[in-house]
Scaffold this motif. Structure first.
Motif, PDB file in Angstrom:
ATOM      1  N   ASN A 241       0.858  -1.178   0.000  1.00 31.93           N
ATOM      2  CA  ASN A 241       0.000   0.000   0.000  1.00 31.93           C
ATOM      3  C   ASN A 241       0.897   1.233   0.000  1.00 31.93           C
ATOM      4  O   ASN A 241       2.129   1.119  -0.002  1.00 31.93           O
ATOM      5  CB  ASN A 241      -0.901  -0.007   1.249  1.00 31.93           C
ATOM      6  N   ASP A 242       0.302   2.399   0.016  1.00 32.85           N
ATOM      7  CA  ASP A 242       1.045   3.659   0.079  1.00 32.85           C
ATOM      8  C   ASP A 242       1.594   3.810   1.496  1.00 32.85           C
ATOM      9  O   ASP A 242       0.964   4.414   2.364  1.00 32.85           O
ATOM     10  CB  ASP A 242       0.107   4.814  -0.300  1.00 32.85           C
ATOM     11  N   THR A 243       2.785   3.238   1.743  1.00 31.26           N
ATOM     12  CA  THR A 243       3.359   3.199   3.088  1.00 31.26           C
ATOM     13  C   THR A 243       4.845   3.531   3.067  1.00 31.26           C
ATOM     14  O   THR A 243       5.480   3.580   2.018  1.00 31.26           O
ATOM     15  CB  THR A 243       3.221   1.786   3.710  1.00 31.26           C
ATOM     16  N   GLY A 244       5.400   3.689   4.261  1.00 33.53           N
ATOM     17  CA  GLY A 244       6.833   3.918   4.392  1.00 33.53           C
ATOM     18  C   GLY A 244       7.656   2.742   3.903  1.00 33.53           C
ATOM     19  O   GLY A 244       8.747   2.919   3.348  1.00 33.53           O
ATOM     20  N   LEU A 245       7.155   1.513   4.084  1.00 35.90           N
ATOM     21  CA  LEU A 245       7.892   0.339   3.613  1.00 35.90           C
ATOM     22  C   LEU A 245       8.018   0.330   2.093  1.00 35.90           C
ATOM     23  O   LEU A 245       8.991  -0.195   1.549  1.00 35.90           O
ATOM     24  CB  LEU A 245       7.221  -0.949   4.100  1.00 35.90           C
ATOM     25  N   MET A 246       7.050   0.927   1.412  1.00 36.21           N
ATOM     26  CA  MET A 246       7.155   1.054  -0.043  1.00 36.21           C
ATOM     27  C   MET A 246       8.387   1.871  -0.413  1.00 36.21           C
ATOM     28  O   MET A 246       9.131   1.525  -1.340  1.00 36.21           O
ATOM     29  CB  MET A 246       5.895   1.726  -0.604  1.00 36.21           C
ATOM     30  N   HIS A 247       8.635   2.949   0.312  1.00 34.71           N
ATOM     31  CA  HIS A 247       9.793   3.801   0.018  1.00 34.71           C
ATOM     32  C   HIS A 247      11.102   3.112   0.411  1.00 34.71           C
ATOM     33  O   HIS A 247      12.134   3.322  -0.238  1.00 34.71           O
ATOM     34  CB  HIS A 247       9.641   5.151   0.724  1.00 34.71           C
ATOM     35  N   ILE A 248      11.063   2.281   1.455  1.00 31.21           N
ATOM     36  CA  ILE A 248      12.250   1.491   1.790  1.00 31.21           C
ATOM     37  C   ILE A 248      12.540   0.510   0.656  1.00 31.21           C
ATOM     38  O   ILE A 248      13.695   0.298   0.279  1.00 31.21           O
ATOM     39  CB  ILE A 248      12.057   0.760   3.131  1.00 31.21           C
TER      40      ILE A 248
END
Length: 322
Positions: A241-248
């Motif tokens: 989803n649109d989350t911080g883990l996506m950016h990681i």
């Protein structure tokens, strides 16, 4: 020989937003040989603790006067405010030149409410970089950084092929439903790691129960951020989803399948990777972002991201597996 510049970068939260500051940190360090300090909240310390491009990290104290005292003693040349809201205004008391990044809030308002997009698909990383352009620092094009502590381990064999799926989200309206996730997982014949916080533990168990599969692992609420990052670093692909883990995941240049409903990638927060490594699946119900932070939906109570067809998700997985 002139003394190197001493610069304070400010971003209080959250996971993804702090990860997105890393090109600024790296570019300032490498191009100016500057001394770089960072101010954030302690709960996000693991994101910056191992970043070797930072010389010093300060954590926002409950006492603003103590924080100001600590910062004042550093005699900074510049402050780069990448948070830029009312909470960061106290920095004015330091009497040091401050440059702030533009949030483009008016352009966002026009887009969300009238459907006219003046944002030009400009990524927030590029907005951050504009805040330091006065120093003649350029984007080095090397993407995002995330540095995992050397002693980080997980009780899972990361040498095998597996998929990581970040099922969490700061708002329920930004999360896929357990039914959507289950419909995809039933068709995948390889290990799947479900990542999220404590509040996603039960949802992950629901998915496992729906699938009756032995190759789905619930690690929600059981890992530190660095441990989650280690899982993501070694996965074949990341679904998120649109989350911080996506950016990681973007920091590790992973193949990423991301899901968008009440928030939209063209607001500047898409995975910061090359286009061939990113598949963005948008809800067909909404053409533009529903609300500023994705916490309300124009169409459904629980968010139009839940209207994404699971077949589209499975097809995207198969594309990255082929």
């Amino acid at each position: 020989m002139s003394k190197p510049l001493k610069i304070l970068i400010v971003r209080f939260s959250s996971i993804g937003d702090i990860v997105l500051t890393t090109p600024v940190i790296r570019s300032l360090k490498n191009q100016l040989k500057a001394e770089i300090h960072f101010l954030t909240k302690y709960q996000y310390h693991s994101i910056v603790a191992s970043n070797f491009n930072l010389d010093k990290v300060f954590y926002l104290s409950n006492s603003l006067s103590q924080t100001l005292k600590d910062l004042r003693s550093e005699n900074y040349d510049y402050i780069i405010d990448l948070h830029n809201n009312i909470r960061s205004q106290f920095l004015l008391a330091l009497g040091i030149p401050i440059t702030r990044y533009s949030k483009s809030n008016f352009k966002k308002f026009i887009y969300m409410n009238f459907g006219v997009n003046y944002l030009d698909n400009e990524h927030v990383v590029d907005r951050y970089m504009k805040a330091i352009s006065f120093l003649n620092v350029k984007n080095d094009g090397k993407g995002l950084d995330y540095f995992i502590s050397n002693d980080t381990q997980v009780a899972f064999d990361v040498r095998q092929d597996f998929i990581a799926w970040s099922i969490g989200g700061s708002k329920i309206q930004k999360k896929l439903s357990t039914d959507q996730i289950s419909q995809v997982c039933r068709k995948i014949d390889m290990p799947i790691i479900l990542l999220g916080g404590e509040k996603e533990k039960f949802e992950a168990e629901q998915v496992i129960g729906n699938c009756s599969a032995r190759n789905i692992y619930n690690l929600c609420g059981r890992l530190s951020l660095d441990q989650s990052a280690l899982i993501i670093k070694n996965c074949m692909m990341l679904l998120s989803n649109d989350t911080g883990l996506m950016h990681i995941g973007a920091a590790f240049n992973k193949n990423i399948i991301s899901f968008w409903g009440c928030t939209k990638p063209d607001m500047g927060f898409s995975p910061y990777v090359i286009s061939s490594s990113s598949i963005e699946i948008l809800s067909e119900k909404s053409e533009k972002q529903c609300s500023k932070h994705g916490d309300s939906c124009r169409f459904t109570k629980d968010g139009c991201v839940k209207l994404i067809n699971s077949e589209k998700i499975y097809d995207a997985v198969q594309k990255f597996r082929s």
